[in-house]
Design an enzyme around this catalytic site. Structure first.
Site, PDB file in Angstrom:
ATOM      1  N   LYS A  93       0.688  -1.205   0.111  1.00  0.00           N
ATOM      2  CA  LYS A  93      -0.077   0.074  -0.117  1.00  0.00           C
ATOM      3  C   LYS A  93       1.009   1.239   0.091  1.00  0.00           C
ATOM      4  O   LYS A  93       0.391   2.155  -0.740  1.00  0.00           O
ATOM      5  CB  LYS A  93      -1.096   0.139   1.224  1.00  0.00           C
ATOM      6  CG  LYS A  93      -1.791  -1.246   1.554  1.00  0.00           C
ATOM      7  CD  LYS A  93      -2.789  -1.048   2.504  1.00  0.00           C
ATOM      8  CE  LYS A  93      -1.906  -1.373   3.795  1.00  0.00           C
ATOM      9  NZ  LYS A  93      -1.309  -2.462   4.231  1.00  0.00           N
TER      10      LYS A  93
ATOM     11  N   ARG B  39      10.882  -1.423  11.410  1.00  0.00           N
ATOM     12  CA  ARG B  39       9.606  -1.165  12.390  1.00  0.00           C
ATOM     13  C   ARG B  39       9.771  -2.301  13.524  1.00  0.00           C
ATOM     14  O   ARG B  39      10.198  -3.388  13.205  1.00  0.00           O
ATOM     15  CB  ARG B  39       8.491  -1.054  11.657  1.00  0.00           C
ATOM     16  CG  ARG B  39       8.196   0.085  10.887  1.00  0.00           C
ATOM     17  CD  ARG B  39       6.980   0.308  10.088  1.00  0.00           C
ATOM     18  NE  ARG B  39       5.856  -0.477  10.371  1.00  0.00           N
ATOM     19  CZ  ARG B  39       4.668  -0.626   9.673  1.00  0.00           C
ATOM     20  NH1 ARG B  39       4.896   0.110   8.638  1.00  0.00           N
ATOM     21  NH2 ARG B  39       3.884  -1.167   9.941  1.00  0.00           N
TER      22      ARG B  39
ATOM     23  N   ARG C 150     -10.049   0.833   8.426  1.00  0.00           N
ATOM     24  CA  ARG C 150      -9.652  -0.550   8.562  1.00  0.00           C
ATOM     25  C   ARG C 150     -10.673  -1.309   9.205  1.00  0.00           C
ATOM     26  O   ARG C 150     -10.612  -2.442   9.691  1.00  0.00           O
ATOM     27  CB  ARG C 150      -8.277  -0.590   9.408  1.00  0.00           C
ATOM     28  CG  ARG C 150      -7.128  -0.740   8.744  1.00  0.00           C
ATOM     29  CD  ARG C 150      -5.984  -0.496   9.766  1.00  0.00           C
ATOM     30  NE  ARG C 150      -4.676  -1.304   9.694  1.00  0.00           N
ATOM     31  CZ  ARG C 150      -3.799  -0.773   9.070  1.00  0.00           C
ATOM     32  NH1 ARG C 150      -3.755   0.443   8.603  1.00  0.00           N
ATOM     33  NH2 ARG C 150      -2.928  -1.618   9.021  1.00  0.00           N
TER      34      ARG C 150
ATOM     35  N   ARG D  59      11.505  -5.801   5.129  1.00  0.00           N
ATOM     36  CA  ARG D  59      11.669  -4.447   5.077  1.00  0.00           C
ATOM     37  C   ARG D  59      12.465  -3.379   5.803  1.00  0.00           C
ATOM     38  O   ARG D  59      12.826  -3.906   7.105  1.00  0.00           O
ATOM     39  CB  ARG D  59      10.038  -4.067   5.210  1.00  0.00           C
ATOM     40  CG  ARG D  59       9.820  -2.451   5.089  1.00  0.00           C
ATOM     41  CD  ARG D  59       8.637  -1.981   5.239  1.00  0.00           C
ATOM     42  NE  ARG D  59       7.732  -2.487   6.276  1.00  0.00           N
ATOM     43  CZ  ARG D  59       6.387  -2.492   6.228  1.00  0.00           C
ATOM     44  NH1 ARG D  59       5.707  -1.776   5.453  1.00  0.00           N
ATOM     45  NH2 ARG D  59       5.774  -2.844   7.763  1.00  0.00           N
TER      46      ARG D  59
ATOM     47  N   ARG E 257      -1.275  -8.990  13.274  1.00  0.00           N
ATOM     48  CA  ARG E 257      -1.722  -8.038  12.119  1.00  0.00           C
ATOM     49  C   ARG E 257      -2.585  -8.787  11.082  1.00  0.00           C
ATOM     50  O   ARG E 257      -3.499  -8.136  10.742  1.00  0.00           O
ATOM     51  CB  ARG E 257      -0.461  -7.249  11.556  1.00  0.00           C
ATOM     52  CG  ARG E 257       0.160  -6.230  12.570  1.00  0.00           C
ATOM     53  CD  ARG E 257       1.380  -5.863  11.988  1.00  0.00           C
ATOM     54  NE  ARG E 257       1.632  -5.158  10.958  1.00  0.00           N
ATOM     55  CZ  ARG E 257       2.959  -4.956  10.504  1.00  0.00           C
ATOM     56  NH1 ARG E 257       3.912  -5.626  10.955  1.00  0.00           N
ATOM     57  NH2 ARG E 257       3.011  -4.325   9.435  1.00  0.00           N
TER      58      ARG E 257
END
Ligand code: AP5
Length: 214
Positions: free
Chosen positions: A13, A160, A87, A126, A171
């Site tokens: 996203k 993160r 969400r 990431r 998540r």
């Protein structure tokens, strides 16, 4: 033009939202980024947000809706990309009301479909530039050979706290239980479009541009 990006954690996203900012001059509103900013202030609310986000749970509707309300009132733009918002069905209803007040509406909801195996790889691989937030990946978008951020030239990188397998499981559960129902919500409104999030970044960008320009 107002766009929503819908997809599981790591679906791409943020990567695609930054491309649309460049392609269409829209303003990206990422509730994840706003909440991370609130954590860095080290206030009581920041600490509370961290205790919810780090293990991978969703922050309350009240908090995120007030963040979006404040941004919509104070930002002048020809359109917005909602990245990671709404969400929940409650957030979606609140967004419809807020946009109505500003005499606008959602143009398209882009759902990015990616399987769980790829999501684990994307999240665990990431890292981001600590200065400008540009997103990289150790195999699909590495910084090497220079180790310098292509956007701002910084050499400071960070990972993160919620990018680990345990938080990712939570998540994904949160996404499947609370966010996935939005697919039907927007399908019923006739504004849902799906793209194959497993394609190359540029291929997905072209598919999204095609949807938006049709
Ligand atoms: P948020 O920051 O929104 O995180 P997320 O939804 O989990 O999504 P990510 O940012 O992890 O992934 P992405 O889809 O943007 O993927 P990216 O482009 O970076 O939310 C974090 C937390 O904040 C939530 O868990 C919750 O606690 C809270 N929160 C936020 N909004 C909320 C709300 N509205 N309500 C309640 N709580 C909220 O890509 C991932 C990696 O893959 C990168 O390394 C990238 O380089 C790579 N990649 C991207 N595309 C491709 C591709 N096509 N091929 C190969 N690699 C790719």
């Amino acid at each position: 033009m107002n766009i929503i990006f819908l997809g599981a954690p790591g679906a791409g996203k943020g990567t695609q939202a930054r491309k649309l900012v460049a392609d269409f001059g829209l303003v990206q509103l990422s509730t994840g980024d706003m909440l991370r900013e609130s954590q860095s202030s080290n206030t009581e609310i920041g600490k509370k947000v961290a205790s919810i986000m780090n293990p991978g749970e969703l922050v309350s509707d009240d908090i995120v809706i007030s963040l979006i309300k404040e941004r919509l009132s104070n930002t002048h733009a020809t359109g917005f990309i909602f990245d990671g918002f709404p969400r929940t069905i409650g957030q979606a209803g609140a967004l419809d009301t807020l946009l109505d007040v500003h005499d606008t509406s959602i143009t398209a909801v882009i759902e990015m479909k990616v399987d769980n195996e790829a999501l684990v790889d994307r999240i665990t691989g990431r890292y981001t530039c600590a200065e400008c937030g540009e997103v990289y990946h150790e195999s699909s978008r590495p910084l090497l050979p220079t180790s310098v951020c292509i956007k701002c030239g910084s050499v400071k990188l960070k990972k993160r706290i919620d990018d680990n397998e345990e938080s990712l499981r939570t998540r994904l559960d949160e996404y499947n239980n609370k966010t996935a129902p939005l697919i039907e919500y927007y399908l019923n409104k006739g504004i849902l479009y799906s793209v194959d999030g497993l394609e190359e970044i540029e291929v997905i960008n072209s598919a999204i541009n095609k949807i938006l320009l049709k």
